[in-house]
Motif scaffolding. Sequence first.
Motif, PDB file in Angstrom:
ATOM      1  N   GLU A  96       2.151   2.196  -0.675  1.00 26.76           N
ATOM      2  CA  GLU A  96       0.677   2.540  -1.422  1.00 26.76           C
ATOM      3  C   GLU A  96       0.475   4.103  -0.839  1.00 26.76           C
ATOM      4  OE1 GLU A  96      -2.341   0.007  -3.270  1.00 26.76           O
ATOM      5  OE2 GLU A  96      -1.476  -1.206  -1.185  1.00 26.76           O
ATOM      6  N   ILE A  97       0.453   4.763   0.405  1.00 25.56           N
ATOM      7  CA  ILE A  97      -0.709   5.531   0.754  1.00 25.56           C
ATOM      8  C   ILE A  97       0.644   6.484   0.968  1.00 25.56           C
ATOM      9  CG2 ILE A  97      -2.178   4.216   2.172  1.00 25.56           C
ATOM     10  CD1 ILE A  97      -1.093   5.041   4.642  1.00 25.56           C
ATOM     11  N   ASP A  98       2.126   6.953   0.905  1.00 23.23           N
ATOM     12  CA  ASP A  98       3.602   7.250   1.112  1.00 23.23           C
ATOM     13  C   ASP A  98       3.024   8.389   2.412  1.00 23.23           C
ATOM     14  OD1 ASP A  98       5.021   8.947   0.849  1.00 23.23           O
ATOM     15  OD2 ASP A  98       4.146  10.493  -0.643  1.00 23.23           O
ATOM     16  N   ALA A  99       2.673   6.644   2.867  1.00 23.36           N
ATOM     17  CA  ALA A  99       3.144   6.914   4.461  1.00 23.36           C
ATOM     18  C   ALA A  99       4.713   7.243   5.051  1.00 23.36           C
ATOM     19  CB  ALA A  99       2.006   5.510   5.810  1.00 23.36           C
ATOM     20  N   ALA A 100       4.802   7.690   6.086  1.00 29.03           N
ATOM     21  CA  ALA A 100       6.955   7.892   6.599  1.00 29.03           C
ATOM     22  C   ALA A 100       7.062   6.887   7.530  1.00 29.03           C
ATOM     23  CB  ALA A 100       6.405   9.153   7.258  1.00 29.03           C
ATOM     24  N   ALA A 101       6.324   6.382   8.231  1.00 33.15           N
ATOM     25  CA  ALA A 101       6.506   5.216   9.308  1.00 33.15           C
ATOM     26  C   ALA A 101       6.036   3.816   9.623  1.00 33.15           C
ATOM     27  CB  ALA A 101       7.258   5.878  10.137  1.00 33.15           C
TER      28      ALA A 101
END
Length: 254
Positions: A96-101
């Motif tokens: 949802e927040i386009d976090a990488a890891a």
Amino acid sequence: MTQFSANLGFLWTELALPDAIRAAHAAGFDAIECHWPYDNSAQDVKAALDETGLKMLGLNTRRGDVAQGENGLAALVGREVDARAAIDEALAYAVEIDAAAVHVMAGFSSGIDAHTTFIDNLSYACEAALPLGKTILIEPLNRHDAPGYFLQTTDQARSIIETVSRPNLKLMFDCYHIGRTEGDVATRAKTLLPFIGHIQFASVPDRGPPDHGELDYWFLFSALDALGWTAPLGAEYKPNGDTDATLGWLKTLR
């Protein structure tokens, strides 16, 4: 030029996460990361990220029953259902927040059964994360701050990464934790470079800003630069007061 990520699990904790993201941007950070964002609307967090142009590098799976002293679930025998629910939740939030890891927290446990459980849960996490384009991280915690934590050393972490053998399983290389218990941080970084997915730092031994203590971060960051490391380094330190008042290092070490 060295880039830095603000860990909002420790920095600007008096602010709601979206406002902390804005504060990190105003202070000149290049990216951000967090611990447990789940009390914040993913839509509000994503709006703050879009507004500032900052990238969320990573977040943690839930610790479990904090009131009972839990600090992760993935190596707890008999808690596999809860551990995988926490993994699913973290991955969904990351999407949802386009976090990488996603950092999958092991928890307090020991023994061969805990090892097997951790391996199985990490395999599950990696398989779930791969089609989403997400990296799974594991992080050794030092025995002084987290006695009894399952994952304690970089050698143990490397062995687990090699056993799971998934391309998206990487080491969270925290210079503070490694400095507290293993030392020789620059050499370990060089040796473990192919396994490292993210690097964090704080002073040793007090976990304050990186402008004092046993580790010379000017030397260490220069060594990482020489190794070809270009991703933002995670400032995961305890500011012991107003965060903005501790940021002198941000210019001198950049």
